[in-house]
Design a protein around this motif. Structure first.
Motif, PDB file in Angstrom:
ATOM      1  N   ASN A 223       0.960  -1.008   0.284  1.00 33.29           N
ATOM      2  CA  ASN A 223       0.176   0.148  -0.007  1.00 33.29           C
ATOM      3  C   ASN A 223       1.166   1.562   0.030  1.00 33.29           C
ATOM      4  OD1 ASN A 223      -3.080  -0.733   0.368  1.00 33.29           O
ATOM      5  ND2 ASN A 223      -2.263  -1.922   1.354  1.00 33.29           N
ATOM      6  N   GLY A 224       2.339   1.047  -0.729  1.00 33.46           N
ATOM      7  CA  GLY A 224       2.951   2.054  -1.007  1.00 33.46           C
ATOM      8  C   GLY A 224       3.637   2.668  -0.056  1.00 33.46           C
ATOM      9  N   GLY A 225       3.970   2.127   1.345  1.00 33.32           N
ATOM     10  CA  GLY A 225       4.808   1.693   2.509  1.00 33.32           C
ATOM     11  C   GLY A 225       6.035   1.238   1.740  1.00 33.32           C
ATOM     12  N   SER A 226       7.690   0.815   2.435  1.00 31.85           N
ATOM     13  CA  SER A 226       8.451   0.945   2.507  1.00 31.85           C
ATOM     14  C   SER A 226       8.665   0.174   3.542  1.00 31.85           C
ATOM     15  CB  SER A 226       9.139   1.840   1.782  1.00 31.85           C
ATOM     16  OG  SER A 226       9.722   2.784   3.011  1.00 31.85           O
ATOM     17  N   PHE A 227      10.785  -0.381   3.572  1.00 29.07           N
ATOM     18  CA  PHE A 227      11.066  -0.380   4.613  1.00 29.07           C
ATOM     19  C   PHE A 227      11.309   0.357   5.419  1.00 29.07           C
ATOM     20  CE2 PHE A 227      13.227  -4.629   1.788  1.00 29.07           C
ATOM     21  CZ  PHE A 227      11.992  -5.106   2.332  1.00 29.07           C
ATOM     22  N   ASP A 228      10.926   1.588   5.306  1.00 29.72           N
ATOM     23  CA  ASP A 228      11.100   3.057   5.938  1.00 29.72           C
ATOM     24  C   ASP A 228      10.438   3.074   6.727  1.00 29.72           C
ATOM     25  OD1 ASP A 228      13.721   3.330   6.042  1.00 29.72           O
ATOM     26  OD2 ASP A 228      13.552   3.424   4.049  1.00 29.72           O
ATOM     27  N   ASP A 229       8.896   2.405   6.108  1.00 29.00           N
ATOM     28  CA  ASP A 229       7.402   3.800   6.041  1.00 29.00           C
ATOM     29  C   ASP A 229       6.770   2.124   6.182  1.00 29.00           C
ATOM     30  OD1 ASP A 229       5.285   4.772   7.066  1.00 29.00           O
ATOM     31  OD2 ASP A 229       5.367   5.705   4.748  1.00 29.00           O
ATOM     32  N   ILE A 230       5.906   1.785   7.830  1.00 28.14           N
ATOM     33  CA  ILE A 230       5.088   0.894   8.066  1.00 28.14           C
ATOM     34  C   ILE A 230       4.153   0.994   8.154  1.00 28.14           C
ATOM     35  CG2 ILE A 230       5.462   0.546  10.593  1.00 28.14           C
ATOM     36  CD1 ILE A 230       5.465  -1.862   9.929  1.00 28.14           C
ATOM     37  N   GLN A 231       3.911   2.231   8.161  1.00 30.02           N
ATOM     38  CA  GLN A 231       2.760   2.940   8.464  1.00 30.02           C
ATOM     39  C   GLN A 231       1.517   3.518   7.918  1.00 30.02           C
ATOM     40  OE1 GLN A 231       1.790   5.089  11.150  1.00 30.02           O
ATOM     41  NE2 GLN A 231      -0.306   4.964  10.666  1.00 30.02           N
ATOM     42  N   PRO A 232       2.022   3.001   5.750  1.00 27.90           N
ATOM     43  CA  PRO A 232       0.195   1.934   5.419  1.00 27.90           C
ATOM     44  C   PRO A 232       0.317   0.844   6.141  1.00 27.90           C
ATOM     45  CG  PRO A 232       2.344   3.037   3.823  1.00 27.90           C
ATOM     46  CD  PRO A 232       2.922   3.297   5.315  1.00 27.90           C
ATOM     47  N   GLY A 233       0.566  -0.118   6.592  1.00 30.59           N
ATOM     48  CA  GLY A 233       0.438  -1.274   6.747  1.00 30.59           C
ATOM     49  C   GLY A 233      -0.768  -0.900   8.076  1.00 30.59           C
ATOM     50  N   LEU A 234      -0.006   0.164   8.926  1.00 30.46           N
ATOM     51  CA  LEU A 234      -0.725  -0.027  10.048  1.00 30.46           C
ATOM     52  C   LEU A 234      -2.480   1.161   9.647  1.00 30.46           C
ATOM     53  CD1 LEU A 234       1.166   1.939  12.904  1.00 30.46           C
ATOM     54  CD2 LEU A 234      -0.523   0.047  13.245  1.00 30.46           C
ATOM     55  N   ASP A 235      -2.434   1.791   8.726  1.00 39.26           N
ATOM     56  CA  ASP A 235      -3.291   1.962   7.957  1.00 39.26           C
ATOM     57  C   ASP A 235      -4.125   1.098   7.170  1.00 39.26           C
ATOM     58  OD1 ASP A 235      -2.301   4.981   9.025  1.00 39.26           O
ATOM     59  OD2 ASP A 235      -2.408   5.095   6.562  1.00 39.26           O
ATOM     60  N   PHE A 236      -3.703   0.391   6.653  1.00 38.84           N
ATOM     61  CA  PHE A 236      -3.972  -1.246   5.764  1.00 38.84           C
ATOM     62  C   PHE A 236      -5.455  -2.050   7.319  1.00 38.84           C
ATOM     63  CE2 PHE A 236      -4.586  -5.425   4.953  1.00 38.84           C
ATOM     64  CZ  PHE A 236      -5.741  -5.153   3.636  1.00 38.84           C
ATOM     65  N   PHE A 237      -4.427  -1.878   8.039  1.00 37.69           N
ATOM     66  CA  PHE A 237      -5.537  -3.296   9.065  1.00 37.69           C
ATOM     67  C   PHE A 237      -6.408  -2.043   9.594  1.00 37.69           C
ATOM     68  CE2 PHE A 237      -2.303  -6.062   8.603  1.00 37.69           C
ATOM     69  CZ  PHE A 237      -2.768  -6.907   8.254  1.00 37.69           C
ATOM     70  N   LYS A 238      -5.896  -0.726  10.125  1.00 32.58           N
ATOM     71  CA  LYS A 238      -7.614   0.203  10.077  1.00 32.58           C
ATOM     72  C   LYS A 238      -8.441   0.211   9.359  1.00 32.58           C
ATOM     73  CE  LYS A 238      -8.410   5.524  11.693  1.00 32.58           C
ATOM     74  NZ  LYS A 238      -7.573   6.256  12.117  1.00 32.58           N
ATOM     75  N   LYS A 239      -7.688   0.346   8.170  1.00 30.28           N
ATOM     76  CA  LYS A 239      -9.712   0.359   7.013  1.00 30.28           C
ATOM     77  C   LYS A 239     -10.136  -0.972   7.541  1.00 30.28           C
ATOM     78  CE  LYS A 239      -8.021   2.237   3.098  1.00 30.28           C
ATOM     79  NZ  LYS A 239      -7.709   2.725   1.407  1.00 30.28           N
ATOM     80  N   LEU A 240      -9.304  -2.179   6.999  1.00 25.34           N
ATOM     81  CA  LEU A 240      -9.690  -3.850   7.191  1.00 25.34           C
ATOM     82  C   LEU A 240     -10.686  -3.691   8.270  1.00 25.34           C
ATOM     83  CD1 LEU A 240      -8.900  -5.845   5.304  1.00 25.34           C
ATOM     84  CD2 LEU A 240      -7.877  -6.742   7.730  1.00 25.34           C
ATOM     85  N   LYS A 241     -10.273  -2.849   9.590  1.00 33.37           N
ATOM     86  CA  LYS A 241     -11.332  -3.297  10.788  1.00 33.37           C
ATOM     87  C   LYS A 241     -12.404  -2.460  10.197  1.00 33.37           C
ATOM     88  CE  LYS A 241     -12.708  -3.199  14.977  1.00 33.37           C
ATOM     89  NZ  LYS A 241     -13.467  -4.424  15.578  1.00 33.37           N
ATOM     90  N   GLU A 242     -12.077  -0.987   9.741  1.00 39.35           N
ATOM     91  CA  GLU A 242     -13.855   0.085   9.547  1.00 39.35           C
ATOM     92  C   GLU A 242     -14.589  -0.345   8.726  1.00 39.35           C
ATOM     93  OE1 GLU A 242     -11.823   4.101  10.287  1.00 39.35           O
ATOM     94  OE2 GLU A 242     -11.670   3.419   7.953  1.00 39.35           O
ATOM     95  N   ALA A 243     -13.601  -1.535   7.648  1.00 42.33           N
ATOM     96  CA  ALA A 243     -15.046  -2.302   6.346  1.00 42.33           C
ATOM     97  C   ALA A 243     -15.503  -3.218   7.239  1.00 42.33           C
ATOM     98  CB  ALA A 243     -14.298  -2.549   5.674  1.00 42.33           C
ATOM     99  N   GLY A 244     -15.023  -3.453   7.974  1.00 45.95           N
ATOM    100  CA  GLY A 244     -15.244  -4.318   9.176  1.00 45.95           C
ATOM    101  C   GLY A 244     -14.813  -6.344   8.791  1.00 45.95           C
ATOM    102  N   ASN A 245     -13.858  -6.210   7.846  1.00 43.47           N
ATOM    103  CA  ASN A 245     -13.102  -7.477   7.579  1.00 43.47           C
ATOM    104  C   ASN A 245     -12.312  -8.590   8.260  1.00 43.47           C
ATOM    105  OD1 ASN A 245     -14.226  -6.993   5.540  1.00 43.47           O
ATOM    106  ND2 ASN A 245     -13.078  -6.961   3.755  1.00 43.47           N
ATOM    107  N   PHE A 246     -11.499  -7.443   9.358  1.00 47.45           N
ATOM    108  CA  PHE A 246     -10.590  -7.844  10.368  1.00 47.45           C
ATOM    109  C   PHE A 246     -11.306  -8.586  11.425  1.00 47.45           C
ATOM    110  CE2 PHE A 246      -7.762  -7.288  13.832  1.00 47.45           C
ATOM    111  CZ  PHE A 246      -6.663  -8.199  13.389  1.00 47.45           C
ATOM    112  N   ASN A 247     -10.446  -9.449  11.759  1.00 45.62           N
ATOM    113  CA  ASN A 247     -10.943 -10.734  12.091  1.00 45.62           C
ATOM    114  C   ASN A 247     -10.203 -10.681  13.738  1.00 45.62           C
ATOM    115  OD1 ASN A 247     -11.773 -13.116  14.094  1.00 45.62           O
ATOM    116  ND2 ASN A 247     -11.676 -14.408  12.594  1.00 45.62           N
TER     117      ASN A 247
END
Length: 388
Positions: A223-247
């Motif tokens: 999701n556009g992140g890099s080894f220097d930037d894990i924040q997009p990974g956190l943002d992805f799981f936040k989005k996954l949670k908001e969508a109701g998909n995260f278990n």
């Protein structure tokens, strides 16, 4: 049952940037209290740096058999095929293996080395996430040793003097119950689709579990992140949670069998190993490495500097890095560090290699500094991303 190893897997090594994952030398200081010491006459197994120091591999075997015992820790039997590896070693050499706390974390292994110094119950060998291998070497906890296949281990997969050396690794993957999911996801982007509502789980908490940490890192890369930037990974799981998909249920064999975790982000060797076990229970468990978030990690071996069974510890390493040992890792769907060398010399188990989940390209690795930064970001942001 397949164990869920939640030790934090370290995930980095500054020596590994851009590397692909895929000699031996001789023996121990005076045995500590309770130690057997069993090296050949005139040989101190605790200071041996190769099999040659014992007078060759046969002499090392003799010394290890005199000790008669090996103490290991944090080796779940269904993680990278360690159950079969342990049984094969025992049968081959007649050496008893005491396997303690299979689900322990790398930090627990290091703590056991420190707190049990001089005791017969101290771990002889360690299987560690890389940050723990690096920090343990820096603390002077390990003994240098070079296995007979040392020269075949890529330079950027080992500490130069033999304090630690990589053994096996895997890619982050997506596992899926194909009988309950009409179309299994193949990418991180797929995981956001509405049909996966409440379905997408992790193997652990990424602030504690190496596989879950890597799952977030892979999501960042997707999701556009890099080894220097894990924040997009956190943002992805936040989005996954908001969508109701995260278990939020952490994946285990039991949760898969019960249908509680129908999609799971985990190492490919864990997901792939679930398949035959679950097939016995009527579950069609599929594994795919997401093309938009390819993340690979290696684990490392080390010998306790104060190992109570120093010759057996060194023989264990020789066994793991022999074609037999490396092919046993491969049989557990893990990618052994000597895989490229074995493919070149024809010693690879081709059938086992063919069972690996397919992936294109070569892996790259974050630096230790990049991982430490990512850990800090996760520690401060994971709870907020998936809470509520």
């Amino acid at each position: 049952m397949i164990a869920s190893r939640v030790r934090f897997a370290g995930l980095a090594a500054f020596l590994l940037v851009g590397a692909t994952a895929c000699g031996a030398a001789p023996t121990t200081a005076a045995p500590s209290a309770g130690a057997s010491g069993g090296a050949a006459a005139g040989v101190d197994a605790r200071t041996a740096t190769s099999a040659a120091d014992f007078g060759g591999l046969d002499k090392l075997v003799e010394a290890a058999k005199k000790e008669g015992k090996l103490h290991v820790i944090a080796l779940p039997p269904d993680w990278a095929n360690y159950g079969k590896i342990i049984e094969t070693f025992k049968a081959k050499y007649g050496i008893e293996i005491e396997s303690e706390t299979p689900d322990a974390a790398s930090a627990d292994e290091i703590n056991a080395v420190k707190t049990r110094k001089g005791q017969d119950r101290a771990p002889d060998v360690l299987d560690l996430g890389q940050s723990f291998a690096i920090s343990g070497a820096a603390e002077g906890l390990f003994a240098p040793y070079k296995v007979q296949t040392w020269d075949k281990i890529p330079e950027n997969q080992k500490e130069a003097s033999g304090l630690w050396f990589n053994d096996y690794g895997g890619y982050i993957s997506i596992g899926c119950d194909a009988k309950k999911i009409a179309k299994c996801p193949e990418t991180y982007a797929d995981l956001l689709k509405p049909e996966y509502k409440g379905k997408v789980a992790l193997n652990g908490n990424p602030t504690k579990s190496g596989s879950a940490f890597a799952g977030v890192y892979a999501a960042a890369l997707a999701n556009g992140g890099s080894f220097d930037d894990i924040q997009p990974g956190l943002d992805f799981f936040k989005k996954l949670k908001e969508a109701g998909n995260f278990n939020p249920v952490e994946t285990t064999p039991a949760t898969i069998e019960k249908g509680e975790t129908q999609i799971s982000i985990d190492w490919d060797y864990n997901n792939a190993a679930y398949a035959p076990k679950m097939a016995e229970k009527g579950i069609d468990w599929k594994t795919v490495i997401p093309t938009d978030g390819k993340y690979f990690q290696l684990y490392a071996q080390a010998i306790n500097k104060d190992a109570p069974h120093p010759a057996a510890a060194r023989l264990w390493q020789e066994f793991l890095y022999s074609p037999e040992g490396q092919n046993l890792y491969l049989g557990g769907f893990a990618r052994p560090v000597l895989l490229p060398a074995m493919k070149a010399d024809g010693t690879v188990d081709a059938a086992a290699e063919a069972n690996l989940p397919p992936v294109e390209g070569e892996p790259t690795f974050p630096t230790e500094e990049q991982v430490n930064k990512a850990k800090e970001v996760l520690a401060g942001g994971w709870g907020a991303a998936v809470s509520g």
